[in-house]
Design a protein around this motif. Structure first.
Motif, mmCIF file in Angstrom:
data_model
loop_
_atom_site.group_PDB
_atom_site.id
_atom_site.type_symbol
_atom_site.label_atom_id
_atom_site.label_comp_id
_atom_site.label_asym_id
_atom_site.label_seq_id
_atom_site.Cartn_x
_atom_site.Cartn_y
_atom_site.Cartn_z
ATOM 1 N N GLY A 117 4.179 4.157 25.964
ATOM 2 C CA GLY A 117 5.832 3.593 25.416
ATOM 3 C C GLY A 117 6.944 4.005 24.808
ATOM 4 O O GLY A 117 7.551 3.625 24.302
ATOM 5 N N LEU A 118 6.184 5.154 25.306
ATOM 6 C CA LEU A 118 7.224 6.684 24.634
ATOM 7 C C LEU A 118 8.127 7.486 25.090
ATOM 8 O O LEU A 118 7.746 6.980 26.825
ATOM 9 C CB LEU A 118 6.303 6.701 23.599
ATOM 10 N N ARG A 119 8.319 8.140 25.150
ATOM 11 C CA ARG A 119 9.117 9.050 25.492
ATOM 12 C C ARG A 119 8.666 10.397 26.145
ATOM 13 O O ARG A 119 8.448 10.960 25.098
ATOM 14 C CB ARG A 119 10.741 9.525 25.084
ATOM 15 N N ALA A 120 8.513 11.388 27.056
ATOM 16 C CA ALA A 120 7.738 12.272 27.193
ATOM 17 C C ALA A 120 7.845 13.184 27.884
ATOM 18 O O ALA A 120 9.284 12.695 29.064
ATOM 19 C CB ALA A 120 6.085 11.853 27.485
ATOM 20 N N THR A 121 8.326 14.569 28.499
ATOM 21 C CA THR A 121 8.529 15.404 29.128
ATOM 22 C C THR A 121 7.391 16.126 29.581
ATOM 23 O O THR A 121 6.544 16.328 28.814
ATOM 24 C CB THR A 121 9.648 16.202 28.574
ATOM 25 N N THR A 122 7.439 17.197 30.436
ATOM 26 C CA THR A 122 6.431 18.588 31.485
ATOM 27 C C THR A 122 6.779 19.120 32.322
ATOM 28 O O THR A 122 8.375 18.993 32.361
ATOM 29 C CB THR A 122 5.759 17.585 32.199
ATOM 30 N N HIS A 123 6.614 20.140 32.587
ATOM 31 C CA HIS A 123 7.237 20.783 33.431
ATOM 32 C C HIS A 123 8.215 19.811 34.689
ATOM 33 O O HIS A 123 7.778 18.778 35.099
ATOM 34 C CB HIS A 123 6.431 22.145 34.598
ATOM 35 N N TRP A 124 9.768 21.140 35.069
ATOM 36 C CA TRP A 124 9.955 19.128 36.200
ATOM 37 C C TRP A 124 9.053 19.369 37.079
ATOM 38 O O TRP A 124 9.874 17.932 38.045
ATOM 39 C CB TRP A 124 11.030 20.153 36.168
ATOM 40 N N ILE A 125 8.157 19.936 37.999
ATOM 41 C CA ILE A 125 8.115 20.130 38.803
ATOM 42 C C ILE A 125 6.956 18.802 38.884
ATOM 43 O O ILE A 125 6.624 18.298 39.885
ATOM 44 C CB ILE A 125 7.326 21.127 40.238
ATOM 45 N N LEU A 130 4.169 12.314 37.027
ATOM 46 C CA LEU A 130 3.514 11.997 35.760
ATOM 47 C C LEU A 130 3.974 10.480 35.905
ATOM 48 O O LEU A 130 2.934 9.890 34.996
ATOM 49 C CB LEU A 130 4.365 12.928 34.675
ATOM 50 N N ALA A 131 5.333 10.709 35.857
ATOM 51 C CA ALA A 131 5.787 8.517 35.259
ATOM 52 C C ALA A 131 4.965 7.866 36.479
ATOM 53 O O ALA A 131 5.003 6.913 36.579
ATOM 54 C CB ALA A 131 7.231 9.040 35.850
ATOM 55 N N GLU A 132 5.341 8.454 37.933
ATOM 56 C CA GLU A 132 4.205 7.610 38.301
ATOM 57 C C GLU A 132 2.741 7.332 38.674
ATOM 58 O O GLU A 132 2.016 6.402 38.870
ATOM 59 C CB GLU A 132 4.166 8.046 40.541
ATOM 60 N N ARG A 133 2.410 8.489 37.751
ATOM 61 C CA ARG A 133 0.241 7.852 37.200
ATOM 62 C C ARG A 133 0.888 7.100 35.896
ATOM 63 O O ARG A 133 -0.030 6.015 35.852
ATOM 64 C CB ARG A 133 0.317 9.585 37.730
ATOM 65 N N HIS A 134 1.536 7.120 35.183
ATOM 66 C CA HIS A 134 1.827 6.685 34.094
ATOM 67 C C HIS A 134 3.494 5.807 33.874
ATOM 68 O O HIS A 134 3.915 6.137 33.284
ATOM 69 C CB HIS A 134 1.770 7.686 32.771
ATOM 70 N N ASP A 140 11.048 12.187 30.393
ATOM 71 C CA ASP A 140 12.936 12.626 31.220
ATOM 72 C C ASP A 140 11.877 14.044 31.507
ATOM 73 O O ASP A 140 12.115 15.590 30.625
ATOM 74 C CB ASP A 140 13.269 12.374 29.619
ATOM 75 N N PRO A 141 12.704 14.818 32.653
ATOM 76 C CA PRO A 141 12.218 16.224 33.077
ATOM 77 C C PRO A 141 13.454 16.997 32.500
ATOM 78 O O PRO A 141 13.491 18.421 32.917
ATOM 79 C CB PRO A 141 12.384 16.023 35.000
ATOM 80 N N GLN A 142 14.325 16.302 32.128
ATOM 81 C CA GLN A 142 15.852 17.339 31.873
ATOM 82 C C GLN A 142 15.584 18.310 30.731
ATOM 83 O O GLN A 142 16.434 18.728 29.877
ATOM 84 C CB GLN A 142 17.588 16.220 31.484
ATOM 85 N N VAL A 143 15.173 17.974 29.382
ATOM 86 C CA VAL A 143 14.821 18.398 28.204
ATOM 87 C C VAL A 143 13.319 19.689 27.867
ATOM 88 O O VAL A 143 13.193 19.268 28.455
ATOM 89 C CB VAL A 143 14.344 17.175 27.104
ATOM 90 N N SER A 154 6.547 19.305 26.272
ATOM 91 C CA SER A 154 6.926 20.138 25.727
ATOM 92 C C SER A 154 6.549 19.981 27.684
ATOM 93 O O SER A 154 6.254 20.116 28.181
ATOM 94 C CB SER A 154 7.389 21.041 25.146
ATOM 95 N N ALA A 155 8.239 21.233 27.556
ATOM 96 C CA ALA A 155 8.328 21.309 29.311
ATOM 97 C C ALA A 155 7.378 22.535 29.778
ATOM 98 O O ALA A 155 6.872 22.788 29.069
ATOM 99 C CB ALA A 155 9.766 21.381 29.027
ATOM 100 N N GLY A 156 7.870 23.430 30.449
ATOM 101 C CA GLY A 156 7.027 24.412 31.507
ATOM 102 C C GLY A 156 7.045 25.520 30.269
ATOM 103 O O GLY A 156 8.155 25.762 29.953
ATOM 104 N N ALA A 157 5.942 26.712 30.410
ATOM 105 C CA ALA A 157 6.437 28.187 29.866
ATOM 106 C C ALA A 157 7.073 28.252 28.853
ATOM 107 O O ALA A 157 6.438 27.589 27.774
ATOM 108 C CB ALA A 157 7.266 28.597 30.914
ATOM 109 N N ALA A 158 8.551 28.938 28.581
ATOM 110 C CA ALA A 158 8.811 28.801 26.990
ATOM 111 C C ALA A 158 9.294 27.914 26.960
ATOM 112 O O ALA A 158 9.423 28.176 25.250
ATOM 113 C CB ALA A 158 10.750 29.727 27.355
ATOM 114 N N ALA A 159 8.947 26.990 27.187
ATOM 115 C CA ALA A 159 9.716 25.554 26.363
ATOM 116 C C ALA A 159 7.937 25.113 25.173
ATOM 117 O O ALA A 159 8.169 24.364 24.156
ATOM 118 C CB ALA A 159 9.464 24.110 27.065
#
Length: 325
Positions: A117-125, A130-134, A140-143, A154-159
């Motif tokens: 029910g919440l917004r989330a992000t992860t590495h764009w790859i 993540l969206a299909e599994r949950h 949101d892959p853009q943030v 957070s997204a990948g690496a430096a994020a």
């Protein structure tokens, strides 16, 4: 002291693991004090990190003692997370701990069900997986990162660095976060084509809850002066029922929720425009700049002027806001 537990599972990505350890352990307050104690924990005493093996001092019980839990990514996001780990994470969250994931660590956090029910992000790859599994999570892959208050991703690496600095800023204000950023040779807010978007740190409300339309209206009309009676009438309920629903669905009062929405909107305007503080105060529903400054400092931990100096978005047309509602 604020305890930060970093969870290391087999296949942990070394960069993701090291980021919170280094960033939080090096934080110092103005008096030289150390505000964080970092503990690396795991289900067993050893962790397979691919090219090397970790000997870990803390077990899963460290999660239950933590104020903040950081979940680094693992090389195989599809791996099954031990149920014992998920149980400890759920118990820690129920006890008030703050949970933050880095990169594919979002898959571990998602497996707890806490992100539903919440917004989330992860590495764009891995965003599509993540969206299909949950499907109950809005991915949101853009943030760079998303802040839902108690739960952050957070997204990948430096994020992951961006997220850790954001948490320090939340805990101790801009000055301490700026020092931590300098130690990491990292700007507090990165420039570039990928706009940083932070979901307002409001108490999460389940989709489909009775207050959802009213909360949406409140977020979109922060400049409108309203009373409890006005909000109750708009929601089609009595003031008593309004207060009860707010407590049940957001964990706070209508007034406190609205104040946070107004301050978050003010943060966006301070970051994205050149409007004077006095003008922003009126735009977000405060009758006087003094009241606005006082409330802003109480919620954010610094003054509007200092916040703007620290987080003003450079190389951006001041007449256009990067905020996406």
């Amino acid at each position: 002291m604020h305890v930060v537990a970093v969870l290391a599972l087999d296949g942990v990505i070394p960069f993701d693991l090291a980021t919170p350890i280094e960033v939080f352990d090096r934080v110092r307050l103005a008096d030289g004090g150390k505000p964080y104690e970092v503990r690396v924990c795991a289900p067993t005493g050893t962790v397979d990190a691919g090219m090397f093996t970790l000997n870990v001092r803390w077990g899963l019980e460290a999660l239950l003692d933590a104020d903040t839990i950081v979940l680094p990514g693992c090389a195989d996001p599809a791996m099954a997370v031990p149920e014992e780990v998920l149980d400890h994470l759920r118990k820690a969250a129920a006890g008030g701990a703050r949970l933050a994931s880095i990169c594919a660590g979002a898959f571990v956090l998602a497996a707890t069900g806490l992100l539903d029910g919440l917004r989330a992000t992860t590495h764009w790859i891995g965003a599509r997986a993540l969206a299909e599994r949950h499907p109950a999570i809005e991915v949101d892959p853009q943030v760079l990162y998303v802040d839902n208050g108690q739960l952050l991703t957070s997204a990948g690496a430096a994020a992951g660095l961006d997220l850790c600095l954001h948490l320090i800023r939340r805990d101790h204000g801009s000055a301490v976060a700026a020092d931590a950023a300098r130690l990491s040779v990292m700007p507090l807010e990165r420039e570039g084509g990928q706009a940083q978007f932070i979901v307002p740190a409001q108490p999460p409300t389940p989709r489909g809850a009775t207050l959802e339309p009213l909360l949406r209206w409140m977020q979109e009309n922060t400049d409108v002066e309203v009373t409890l009676g006005d909000l109750a009438a708009r929601g089609g309920m009595s003031i008593r029922t309004l207060n009860r629903h707010f407590r049940e669905q957001t964990g706070t009062t209508p007034l406190q929720w609205l104040l946070r929405a107004r301050i978050r909107r003010a943060q966006h305007l301070l970051e994205a425009t050149d409007q004077p503080v006095e003008q922003i105060a009126g735009q977000v529903g405060f009758g006087s700049p003094t009241a606005f400054r006082d409330r802003f400092k109480r919620i954010v931990g610094t003054s509007p002027q200092n916040y703007r100096a620290a987080f003003r978005r450079k190389n951006q047309n001041p007449s256009h806001s990067a905020v996406r509602e």
